[in-house]
Design an enzyme around this catalytic site. Sequence first.
Site, PDB file in Angstrom:
ATOM      1  N   ALA A  90      41.113  -2.098  71.872  1.00 18.94           N
ATOM      2  CA  ALA A  90      40.555  -3.090  70.963  1.00 18.94           C
ATOM      3  C   ALA A  90      40.129  -4.348  71.715  1.00 18.94           C
ATOM      4  O   ALA A  90      40.713  -4.719  72.734  1.00 18.94           O
ATOM      5  CB  ALA A  90      41.580  -3.449  69.890  1.00 18.94           C
ATOM      6  N   GLY A 115      43.372   1.783  72.003  1.00 19.85           N
ATOM      7  CA  GLY A 115      42.311   2.462  71.280  1.00 19.85           C
ATOM      8  C   GLY A 115      41.431   3.314  72.160  1.00 19.85           C
ATOM      9  O   GLY A 115      40.829   4.291  71.684  1.00 19.85           O
ATOM     10  N   GLU A 162      43.181   6.487  72.344  1.00 24.66           N
ATOM     11  CA  GLU A 162      43.102   7.130  71.037  1.00 24.66           C
ATOM     12  C   GLU A 162      41.748   7.803  70.828  1.00 24.66           C
ATOM     13  O   GLU A 162      41.673   8.867  70.201  1.00 24.66           O
ATOM     14  CB  GLU A 162      43.376   6.113  69.937  1.00 24.66           C
ATOM     15  N   GLU A 166      50.288  -0.791  72.421  1.00 23.54           N
ATOM     16  CA  GLU A 166      50.100  -1.700  71.288  1.00 23.54           C
ATOM     17  C   GLU A 166      51.348  -2.499  70.913  1.00 23.54           C
ATOM     18  O   GLU A 166      51.247  -3.668  70.503  1.00 23.54           O
ATOM     19  CB  GLU A 166      49.607  -0.912  70.072  1.00 23.54           C
TER      20      GLU A 166
END
Length: 266
Positions: free
Chosen positions: A72, A117, A120, A140
């Site tokens: 992110a 992310g 991910e 995170e």
Amino acid sequence: MSEERFGDFVLVRRHEQGHVAELVLDRPKAMNAVSTEMARSIAGACAALGEDRDVRAVVLTSTHERAFCVGADLKERNSFSDADLLRQRPVTRGAYTGVLELPVPTVAAVHGFALGGGFELALACDVIVADRTAVVGLPEVSVGVIPGGGGTQLLPRRVGAARAAELIFSARRVEAVEAGELGLVDQLVEEGRDREEALTLAARIAGNSPVGLRAAKRALRLGQGLDLRAGLEVEDAAWRATAFSGDRAEGVAAFNERRKPQWPGE
């Protein structure tokens, strides 16, 4: 090869040979950090690829030399109010689910950092090819949140609940060799060869029946987490979708005639 840009940070390359498309993360100045705009573009590109019946496999790649994606965009989020963050949530979810729900096989080509992310996005793919520079992880909790792009659900399905818990709770980064040993990545290749090897794999996949590929992926995904009896029903439904298709008829004919199939794709 044709190219189509989705916003400033995402590129789709359609390779003329082999029915393979690349979904390219192209925000090099930010190491492909996923901003609101970039997330919206990833979702848009995935929607277009999902509707393209000529595409049989997708490879997720990066233009940055030292990173696949660092997750992110925390610089953007630093300026957010709670209301801003809440408004952004469905946009970012759309990016991760866009990759996850692509109806064709997907291969991530990972080098350098694939964190948060970024990892991910790779986990949302069916196969992860990584070179020896890869560093992966879900850090995170170290910044006060949890993996919210599918990490808490996809990682345990890949490596088991206890291993996923250790990795998520510790927020540690895992280098390439250990990542291969733990099953965080599927193929470990020499430095600089992740994209080439991923494209080679995708081309091999794309040589098979497009009807069969989509049905097999659907059975694999829908069957996860079901008991055996329910899973076999999912498989039977997918089999029925292929058994009476033009692809099945062509595949059997080509086998008996000892020639390469010319898939009708229906």
